[in-house]
Motif scaffolding. Structure first.
Motif, PDB file in Angstrom:
ATOM      1  N   MET A 174      -1.508  39.680 -69.267  1.00  0.00           N
ATOM      2  CA  MET A 174      -1.568  39.268 -67.929  1.00  0.00           C
ATOM      3  C   MET A 174      -0.570  39.872 -66.963  1.00  0.00           C
ATOM      4  O   MET A 174      -0.851  40.337 -65.777  1.00  0.00           O
ATOM      5  CB  MET A 174      -1.614  37.660 -67.726  1.00  0.00           C
ATOM      6  CG  MET A 174      -2.870  37.014 -68.365  1.00  0.00           C
ATOM      7  SD  MET A 174      -2.780  35.287 -68.462  1.00  0.00           S
ATOM      8  CE  MET A 174      -2.567  34.947 -66.762  1.00  0.00           C
ATOM      9  N   LYS A 175       0.821  40.038 -67.493  1.00  0.00           N
ATOM     10  CA  LYS A 175       1.754  40.509 -66.709  1.00  0.00           C
ATOM     11  C   LYS A 175       1.510  41.827 -66.444  1.00  0.00           C
ATOM     12  O   LYS A 175       1.657  42.677 -65.468  1.00  0.00           O
ATOM     13  CB  LYS A 175       2.924  40.494 -67.615  1.00  0.00           C
ATOM     14  CG  LYS A 175       4.449  40.853 -66.756  1.00  0.00           C
ATOM     15  CD  LYS A 175       5.332  40.875 -67.763  1.00  0.00           C
ATOM     16  CE  LYS A 175       6.785  41.076 -67.086  1.00  0.00           C
ATOM     17  NZ  LYS A 175       8.061  41.120 -67.753  1.00  0.00           N
ATOM     18  N   GLU A 176       0.925  42.727 -67.669  1.00  0.00           N
ATOM     19  CA  GLU A 176       0.593  44.056 -67.308  1.00  0.00           C
ATOM     20  C   GLU A 176      -0.411  44.229 -66.324  1.00  0.00           C
ATOM     21  O   GLU A 176      -0.341  45.426 -65.416  1.00  0.00           O
ATOM     22  CB  GLU A 176       0.136  44.506 -68.657  1.00  0.00           C
ATOM     23  CG  GLU A 176       0.006  46.223 -68.532  1.00  0.00           C
ATOM     24  CD  GLU A 176      -0.398  46.945 -69.969  1.00  0.00           C
ATOM     25  OE1 GLU A 176      -0.625  47.948 -70.082  1.00  0.00           O
ATOM     26  OE2 GLU A 176      -0.235  45.914 -70.801  1.00  0.00           O
ATOM     27  N   LYS A 177      -1.426  43.381 -66.455  1.00  0.00           N
ATOM     28  CA  LYS A 177      -2.454  43.673 -65.528  1.00  0.00           C
ATOM     29  C   LYS A 177      -2.206  43.500 -64.008  1.00  0.00           C
ATOM     30  O   LYS A 177      -2.624  43.994 -63.257  1.00  0.00           O
ATOM     31  CB  LYS A 177      -3.515  42.497 -65.735  1.00  0.00           C
ATOM     32  CG  LYS A 177      -4.462  42.983 -66.980  1.00  0.00           C
ATOM     33  CD  LYS A 177      -5.373  44.078 -67.157  1.00  0.00           C
ATOM     34  CE  LYS A 177      -5.913  44.374 -68.233  1.00  0.00           C
ATOM     35  NZ  LYS A 177      -6.666  45.601 -68.343  1.00  0.00           N
ATOM     36  N   ASP A 178      -1.037  42.358 -63.889  1.00  0.00           N
ATOM     37  CA  ASP A 178      -0.707  42.091 -62.572  1.00  0.00           C
ATOM     38  C   ASP A 178       0.203  43.181 -62.067  1.00  0.00           C
ATOM     39  O   ASP A 178       0.011  43.469 -60.753  1.00  0.00           O
ATOM     40  CB  ASP A 178       0.148  40.703 -62.767  1.00  0.00           C
ATOM     41  CG  ASP A 178      -0.321  39.471 -62.847  1.00  0.00           C
ATOM     42  OD1 ASP A 178      -1.697  39.311 -62.590  1.00  0.00           O
ATOM     43  OD2 ASP A 178       0.105  38.398 -63.317  1.00  0.00           O
ATOM     44  N   LEU A 179       0.672  43.745 -62.929  1.00  0.00           N
ATOM     45  CA  LEU A 179       1.629  44.939 -62.547  1.00  0.00           C
ATOM     46  C   LEU A 179       0.551  46.155 -62.122  1.00  0.00           C
ATOM     47  O   LEU A 179       1.086  46.770 -61.021  1.00  0.00           O
ATOM     48  CB  LEU A 179       2.638  45.636 -63.498  1.00  0.00           C
ATOM     49  CG  LEU A 179       3.999  44.574 -63.831  1.00  0.00           C
ATOM     50  CD1 LEU A 179       4.588  44.864 -64.975  1.00  0.00           C
ATOM     51  CD2 LEU A 179       4.657  44.372 -62.726  1.00  0.00           C
ATOM     52  N   GLN A 180      -0.346  46.261 -62.727  1.00  0.00           N
ATOM     53  CA  GLN A 180      -1.488  47.098 -62.668  1.00  0.00           C
ATOM     54  C   GLN A 180      -2.037  46.966 -61.214  1.00  0.00           C
ATOM     55  O   GLN A 180      -2.077  47.822 -60.519  1.00  0.00           O
ATOM     56  CB  GLN A 180      -2.283  47.507 -63.529  1.00  0.00           C
ATOM     57  CG  GLN A 180      -1.802  48.070 -65.003  1.00  0.00           C
ATOM     58  CD  GLN A 180      -2.730  47.926 -66.319  1.00  0.00           C
ATOM     59  OE1 GLN A 180      -4.259  47.354 -65.927  1.00  0.00           O
ATOM     60  NE2 GLN A 180      -2.449  48.377 -67.221  1.00  0.00           N
ATOM     61  N   ILE A 181      -2.357  45.834 -60.717  1.00  0.00           N
ATOM     62  CA  ILE A 181      -3.104  45.469 -59.727  1.00  0.00           C
ATOM     63  C   ILE A 181      -2.021  45.476 -58.644  1.00  0.00           C
ATOM     64  O   ILE A 181      -2.588  46.125 -57.483  1.00  0.00           O
ATOM     65  CB  ILE A 181      -3.523  43.851 -59.651  1.00  0.00           C
ATOM     66  CG1 ILE A 181      -4.824  43.701 -60.814  1.00  0.00           C
ATOM     67  CG2 ILE A 181      -4.049  43.482 -58.567  1.00  0.00           C
ATOM     68  CD1 ILE A 181      -5.218  42.461 -61.066  1.00  0.00           C
ATOM     69  N   LYS A 182      -0.759  45.043 -58.714  1.00  0.00           N
ATOM     70  CA  LYS A 182       0.132  45.174 -57.716  1.00  0.00           C
ATOM     71  C   LYS A 182       0.191  46.800 -57.696  1.00  0.00           C
ATOM     72  O   LYS A 182       0.200  47.305 -56.335  1.00  0.00           O
ATOM     73  CB  LYS A 182       1.394  44.632 -58.124  1.00  0.00           C
ATOM     74  CG  LYS A 182       2.570  44.784 -57.104  1.00  0.00           C
ATOM     75  CD  LYS A 182       3.773  44.109 -57.460  1.00  0.00           C
ATOM     76  CE  LYS A 182       4.868  44.069 -56.376  1.00  0.00           C
ATOM     77  NZ  LYS A 182       5.243  45.433 -55.869  1.00  0.00           N
ATOM     78  N   THR A 183       0.317  47.753 -58.569  1.00  0.00           N
ATOM     79  CA  THR A 183       0.570  49.113 -58.139  1.00  0.00           C
ATOM     80  C   THR A 183      -0.786  49.703 -57.551  1.00  0.00           C
ATOM     81  O   THR A 183      -0.500  50.468 -56.590  1.00  0.00           O
ATOM     82  CB  THR A 183       0.728  49.742 -59.543  1.00  0.00           C
ATOM     83  OG1 THR A 183       1.844  49.107 -60.147  1.00  0.00           O
ATOM     84  CG2 THR A 183       0.849  51.268 -59.505  1.00  0.00           C
ATOM     85  N   ASN A 217      -2.644  48.228 -55.447  1.00  0.00           N
ATOM     86  CA  ASN A 217      -2.786  47.608 -54.196  1.00  0.00           C
ATOM     87  C   ASN A 217      -1.634  48.297 -53.351  1.00  0.00           C
ATOM     88  O   ASN A 217      -1.662  48.513 -52.010  1.00  0.00           O
ATOM     89  CB  ASN A 217      -2.339  45.921 -54.073  1.00  0.00           C
ATOM     90  CG  ASN A 217      -3.726  45.260 -54.523  1.00  0.00           C
ATOM     91  OD1 ASN A 217      -4.754  45.595 -54.314  1.00  0.00           O
ATOM     92  ND2 ASN A 217      -3.136  44.184 -55.077  1.00  0.00           N
TER      93      ASN A 217
END
Length: 280
Positions: A97-106, A108
């Motif tokens: 989830m943390k990795e996905k959040d970072l990917q989404i943030k990146t 965005n």
């Protein structure tokens, strides 16, 4: 003599009577003691039987408790194992989830950066072309793509593909903006109405739209130093109308040249990839 004998006999008899009495008393005591001993032996035997019964019961309870304890220990071990696996799975899920959040943030961040650049481009174009009639030139943004639509009457003569001097003034302003925005590529599209064209040097509307797009590209390259590697010329003919060809006004809207300004996708994905590396 007889008297002495009688006394002797009487003494003997008296002695004999005392001994029998004591013997009887002793015999009674013995019997009583024996009875008590028998009773004690019976109680002892009963106690031993009860002891054996209790021992057997205790041993059974001990075995049951030992079995129960072993089962509890096994269950506890299973629970610990399950809990450990659950914790590991949860940890992996949280990491994912943390990795996905970072990917989404990146992503965005990259999209926001692209949108900011696109907004700056639109602002620059509108500022450069603000003195042009709104009916002759329109600037729109759709899904992150900037469209600059220039009317046919501003760019070309009827049925011709030579760029007018007035159109060159417009193209000079467009060139100034796009030369300053290196993060974009663009495509020049020629569009016509559906009226057939018949000229010696123009085969059909496909040919006319392509020649008009090519003329605009050449002007941008040769006169305003726009990098040709950033440009594409495309003829769309009559097949993407924006209005009905049943009226003169509709046909006039369909005769247009559209400059489609696109963000460089390799740079866009490069921003995402760079962000992904920083996130790791």
């Amino acid at each position: 003599m007889k008297k002495l004998f009688a006394i002797a006999i009487t003494g003997i008899l008296m002695t004999s009577c005392v001994s029998n009495k004591k013997f009887s008393e002793m015999e009674d005591k013995y019997q009583n003691t024996k009875d008590q001993l028998n009773s004690a032996e019976m109680r002892l035997s009963a106690c031993e039987d009860e002891k054996k019964s209790l021992r057997a019961s205790y041993e059974g309870q001990i075995k049951t408790l030992q079995s129960t304890n072993a089962a509890i220990l096994d269950t506890q071990s299973d629970i610990v194992t399950i809990s450990k696996k659950g914790a590991e799975n949860l940890e992996r899920s949280l990491e994912s989830m943390k990795e996905k959040d970072l990917q989404i943030k990146t992503m965005n961040d990259a999209i926001n950066k692209k949108d900011s650049v696109t907004l700056a481009l639109v602002t620059s174009l509108k500022g450069a072309l603000n003195d042009i009639n709104d009916e002759d030139i329109q600037i729109n943004v759709e899904k992150g793509v900037v469209f600059v639509s220039i009317s046919d009457k501003l760019l070309f003569g009827s049925g011709k593909y030579k760029v007018t001097d007035e159109a060159k003034r417009v193209l000079a302003k467009v060139a100034e903006v796009v030369n300053d925005k290196k993060d974009f590529e663009f495509m020049v599209e020629g569009h016509t109405d559906d009226d057939p064209i018949s000229r010696t040097n123009i085969e059909d509307n496909w040919d006319l739209s392509t020649k008009r797009a090519t003329s605009v590209v050449r002007i941008l390259q040769e006169e305003y130093n726009v990098d040709p590697t950033r440009m594409t010329a495309a003829g769309r003919g009559e097949y993407i109308p924006v209005a009905s060809n049943e009226t003169a006004n509709g046909r006039a809207k369909n005769r247009r040249t559209r400059i489609v300004i696109l963000p460089k996708l390799d740079q866009f994905f490069g921003m995402i990839e760079e962000g992904m590396k920083k996130a790791k």
